[in-house]
Scaffold this motif. Structure first.
Motif, PDB file in Angstrom:
ATOM      1  N   LEU A 124       0.812  -1.217   0.000  1.00  0.00           N
ATOM      2  CA  LEU A 124       0.000   0.000   0.000  1.00  0.00           C
ATOM      3  C   LEU A 124       0.850   1.274   0.000  1.00  0.00           C
ATOM      4  N   ALA A 125       1.805   1.385   0.914  1.00  0.00           N
ATOM      5  CA  ALA A 125       2.606   2.609   1.013  1.00  0.00           C
ATOM      6  C   ALA A 125       3.837   2.310   1.867  1.00  0.00           C
ATOM      7  N   ILE A 126       4.798   3.244   1.813  1.00  0.00           N
ATOM      8  CA  ILE A 126       6.013   3.134   2.612  1.00  0.00           C
ATOM      9  C   ILE A 126       6.399   4.520   3.094  1.00  0.00           C
ATOM     10  N   GLU A 131      14.170   8.749  12.264  1.00  0.00           N
ATOM     11  CA  GLU A 131      14.910   7.972  13.258  1.00  0.00           C
ATOM     12  C   GLU A 131      15.352   6.616  12.716  1.00  0.00           C
ATOM     13  N   HIS A 132      15.687   6.552  11.460  1.00  0.00           N
ATOM     14  CA  HIS A 132      16.194   5.343  10.819  1.00  0.00           C
ATOM     15  C   HIS A 132      15.198   4.185  10.915  1.00  0.00           C
ATOM     16  N   ARG A 133      13.938   4.501  10.869  1.00  0.00           N
ATOM     17  CA  ARG A 133      12.905   3.478  10.874  1.00  0.00           C
ATOM     18  C   ARG A 133      12.077   3.608   9.603  1.00  0.00           C
ATOM     19  N   VAL A 134      11.493   2.488   9.208  1.00  0.00           N
ATOM     20  CA  VAL A 134      10.680   2.450   7.998  1.00  0.00           C
ATOM     21  C   VAL A 134       9.336   1.799   8.335  1.00  0.00           C
ATOM     22  N   ARG A 135       8.280   2.407   7.871  1.00  0.00           N
ATOM     23  CA  ARG A 135       6.938   1.834   8.015  1.00  0.00           C
ATOM     24  C   ARG A 135       6.462   1.375   6.639  1.00  0.00           C
ATOM     25  N   VAL A 136       6.086   0.109   6.590  1.00  0.00           N
ATOM     26  CA  VAL A 136       5.576  -0.469   5.350  1.00  0.00           C
ATOM     27  C   VAL A 136       4.126  -0.888   5.583  1.00  0.00           C
ATOM     28  N   PHE A 138       0.749  -2.792   4.143  1.00  0.00           N
ATOM     29  CA  PHE A 138       0.283  -3.766   3.149  1.00  0.00           C
ATOM     30  C   PHE A 138      -1.077  -4.295   3.597  1.00  0.00           C
ATOM     31  N   ASP A 139      -1.772  -4.887   2.657  1.00  0.00           N
ATOM     32  CA  ASP A 139      -3.146  -5.332   2.885  1.00  0.00           C
ATOM     33  C   ASP A 139      -3.163  -6.807   3.298  1.00  0.00           C
ATOM     34  N   THR A 140      -4.099  -7.151   4.194  1.00  0.00           N
ATOM     35  CA  THR A 140      -4.336  -8.543   4.608  1.00  0.00           C
ATOM     36  C   THR A 140      -5.835  -8.805   4.602  1.00  0.00           C
ATOM     37  N   VAL A 141      -6.195 -10.062   4.910  1.00  0.00           N
ATOM     38  CA  VAL A 141      -7.630 -10.390   4.954  1.00  0.00           C
ATOM     39  C   VAL A 141      -8.322  -9.722   6.134  1.00  0.00           C
ATOM     40  N   HIS A 142      -7.533  -9.263   7.122  1.00  0.00           N
ATOM     41  CA  HIS A 142      -8.088  -8.590   8.292  1.00  0.00           C
ATOM     42  C   HIS A 142      -7.973  -7.071   8.199  1.00  0.00           C
ATOM     43  N   GLY A 143      -7.559  -6.537   7.043  1.00  0.00           N
ATOM     44  CA  GLY A 143      -7.419  -5.106   6.882  1.00  0.00           C
ATOM     45  C   GLY A 143      -5.952  -4.682   6.759  1.00  0.00           C
ATOM     46  N   PRO A 144      -5.708  -3.379   6.516  1.00  0.00           N
ATOM     47  CA  PRO A 144      -4.338  -2.896   6.355  1.00  0.00           C
ATOM     48  C   PRO A 144      -3.514  -3.092   7.624  1.00  0.00           C
ATOM     49  N   ALA A 145      -2.250  -3.490   7.407  1.00  0.00           N
ATOM     50  CA  ALA A 145      -1.325  -3.699   8.524  1.00  0.00           C
ATOM     51  C   ALA A 145      -0.107  -2.795   8.351  1.00  0.00           C
ATOM     52  N   GLU A 146       0.466  -2.414   9.501  1.00  0.00           N
ATOM     53  CA  GLU A 146       1.653  -1.561   9.509  1.00  0.00           C
ATOM     54  C   GLU A 146       2.834  -2.370  10.043  1.00  0.00           C
ATOM     55  N   LEU A 147       3.881  -2.468   9.225  1.00  0.00           N
ATOM     56  CA  LEU A 147       5.075  -3.209   9.596  1.00  0.00           C
ATOM     57  C   LEU A 147       6.221  -2.222   9.775  1.00  0.00           C
ATOM     58  N   VAL A 148       6.846  -2.226  10.949  1.00  0.00           N
ATOM     59  CA  VAL A 148       7.934  -1.308  11.259  1.00  0.00           C
ATOM     60  C   VAL A 148       9.233  -2.104  11.343  1.00  0.00           C
ATOM     61  N   LEU A 149      10.271  -1.617  10.642  1.00  0.00           N
ATOM     62  CA  LEU A 149      11.559  -2.303  10.628  1.00  0.00           C
ATOM     63  C   LEU A 149      12.689  -1.283  10.538  1.00  0.00           C
ATOM     64  N   ASP A 150      13.876  -1.791  10.764  1.00  0.00           N
ATOM     65  CA  ASP A 150      15.062  -0.932  10.706  1.00  0.00           C
ATOM     66  C   ASP A 150      15.355  -0.578   9.252  1.00  0.00           C
ATOM     67  N   ARG A 151      15.634   0.686   9.048  1.00  0.00           N
ATOM     68  CA  ARG A 151      15.910   1.155   7.674  1.00  0.00           C
ATOM     69  C   ARG A 151      17.141   0.481   7.081  1.00  0.00           C
ATOM     70  N   ARG A 152      18.123   0.148   7.893  1.00  0.00           N
ATOM     71  CA  ARG A 152      19.343  -0.448   7.373  1.00  0.00           C
ATOM     72  C   ARG A 152      19.122  -1.816   6.749  1.00  0.00           C
ATOM     73  N   ARG A 153      17.930  -2.412   6.994  1.00  0.00           N
ATOM     74  CA  ARG A 153      17.616  -3.697   6.358  1.00  0.00           C
ATOM     75  C   ARG A 153      17.106  -3.497   4.934  1.00  0.00           C
ATOM     76  N   LEU A 154      16.738  -2.256   4.585  1.00  0.00           N
ATOM     77  CA  LEU A 154      16.208  -1.977   3.245  1.00  0.00           C
ATOM     78  C   LEU A 154      17.198  -1.233   2.359  1.00  0.00           C
TER      79      LEU A 154
END
Length: 439
Positions: A124-126, A131-136, A138-154
């Motif tokens: 959906l969006a990124i 603070e070196h964090r990334v929010r991704v 994406f859509d699921t069967v239960h609705g939109p979800a927010e995944l937070v991870l370290d930017r250095r992994r991307l």
């Protein structure tokens, strides 16, 4: 055509052109390396890291979609989120759709978004946070979800470090090159200044230095200057002897003619006086501007003094215009003789003479105009040659000369690094003579 267009924007000085030759290749190399690094290496690394995150996101999505509700989904996903160093939460029902967030200089983030949009349909969006964090999102069967991870992994950590290091190193190398280049060009500038000063009649101290080629050119210049100075000195000594040897018999002839009957001696006395005038003209021409040292003087007072001398002789000479100000370095006596020659020609061939002076930051111009017959354009080149007489064009009734007046003026102007320009006076209609000298 292109080269002619570029020529107008190319610097004129040797130092500026050398700097341009040094800077352009370095800057071009920096740009090429930066573009290649960003477009190839950095982009490839970002694509590979994004592919790894996408596999993990697909796994998380599968776990979430198999759960019966949101609570069970979060509980099932917690077992894999902790090892992956991720945080997950669902967006509240009715929340506004998420939007992308990028920094102004964010390049890797846009590559990540493009790759996720192509390879992950539920994307959906990124959002890239400070603070070196990334929010991704994406859509699921239960609705939109927010995944937070370290930017250095991307994206690569501080991908600009290589470019910044390269730019700083390039600037340091250019600075060192500029200092070295200035030391190499300094002997050339000193040689140019010495040659320019000698062309204007001044002798400045100079010793060859620098590279072998520059030393060779400097030594050749010193040899040439020494030969010219010896020739001038020998010519001056020879003329002094000639002047003494010729003036003595002329003086005796004048004394002998004074003892004769005035009526009988008058024709011969005129011949002797003409010979005396011819001798003075020859000496003035051959002596040139080498018998006096240059000095700083006020050109306005200098020209006004010359004009006042002619006015005391009741000659129709006026100082019409003076513009600008400042001091000019001139050889007083040769320049005075040159200006007086122009005024003498003006009152000789015309009924009036007008003198004007114009000073700018770069040059000085002394102009003498008359209302005489002038000199045709096709004969002006011959007029400044020694021993050339243009009496038919300049009204022979007014007297005769030896053809050295304008030649002396031209020689004096050249000795000062200037020139003599002849033209037609727009106001008086006669000859317009300009002595133009660089300041």
């Amino acid at each position: 055509m292109i080269f002619q267009w570029l020529k107008r924007y190319v610097p004129r000085s040797l130092y500026a052109r050398a700097a341009l030759i040094l800077v352009v290749p370095v800057v071009a190399l920096q740009i090429v390396v930066s573009v290649v690094f960003i477009k190839r290496d950095l982009e490839d690394v970002t694509v590979q890291m994004t592919a790894t995150i996408l596999r993990e996101m697909r796994l998380v999505q599968q776990v979430l979609n198999t759960a019966p509700d949101r609570t069970a989904a979060l509980a099932q996903a917690s077992g894999i989120l902790h090892p992956l160093n991720m945080q997950l939460q669902f967006l509240s029902p009715g929340a506004a759709p998420p939007e992308d967030v990028f920094g102004l200089t964010e390049f890797s983030g846009r590559v990540v978004r493009e790759e996720m949009s192509k390879a992950f349909p539920a994307f959906l969006a990124i959002q890239f946070l400070p603070e070196h964090r990334v929010r991704v999102y994406f859509d699921t069967v239960h609705g939109p979800a927010e995944l937070v991870l370290d930017r250095r992994r991307l994206t690569a950590a501080a991908p600009h470090q290589l470019i910044v290091t390269m730019l700083l190193f390039g600037l340091v190398m250019m600075l060192i090159s500029f200092l070295y280049m200035r030391n190499q060009l300094r002997p050339i500038k000193r040689l140019a200044n010495a040659a320019e000063a000698f062309g204007r009649g001044r002798v400045v101290p100079y010793s060859p230095a620098g590279a072998l080629e520059v030393r060779a050119a400097g030594s050749a210049f010193l040899d040439m200057r020494a030969r010219i100075e010896r020739q001038i000195e020998q010519r001056t000594l020879m003329l002094s002897g000639v002047s003494h040897d010729l003036r003595t018999p002329l003086t005796r002839m004048k004394l002998e003619l004074a003892l004769l009957d005035p009526e009988d001696a008058a024709p011969m006395l005129r011949d002797v006086e003409e010979m005396q005038a011819l001798l003075d003209a020859f000496l003035d021409f051959t002596r040139g501007a080498a018998v006096s040292e240059p000095e700083k003087l006020d050109p306005e007072a200098f020209v006004a003094e010359i004009v006042a001398g002619w006015q005391r002789q009741e000659k129709p000479v006026v100082l019409a215009q003076v513009s600008g100000g400042g001091e000019v370095t001139l050889r007083r006596q040769p320049m005075r003789r040159a200006v007086e020659n122009l005024i003498s020609n003006a009152v000789r061939y015309g009924s009036q003479a007008k003198v004007s002076l114009t000073l700018t930051e770069r040059s000085m111009r002394i102009r003498v105009e008359d209302d005489g017959p002038g000199i045709p354009a096709e004969q002006r080149g011959d007029a400044v040659r020694p021993f050339t007489r243009l009496d038919p064009a300049r009204n022979q009734d007014r007297g005769s000369g030896v053809g050295l007046g304008l030649a002396i003026v031209a020689d004096t102007a050249r000795a000062h690094g200037g020139t003599l320009r002849l033209g037609e006076s727009a106001e008086l209609g006669g000859l317009q003579a300009d002595i133009v000298i660089a300041r």
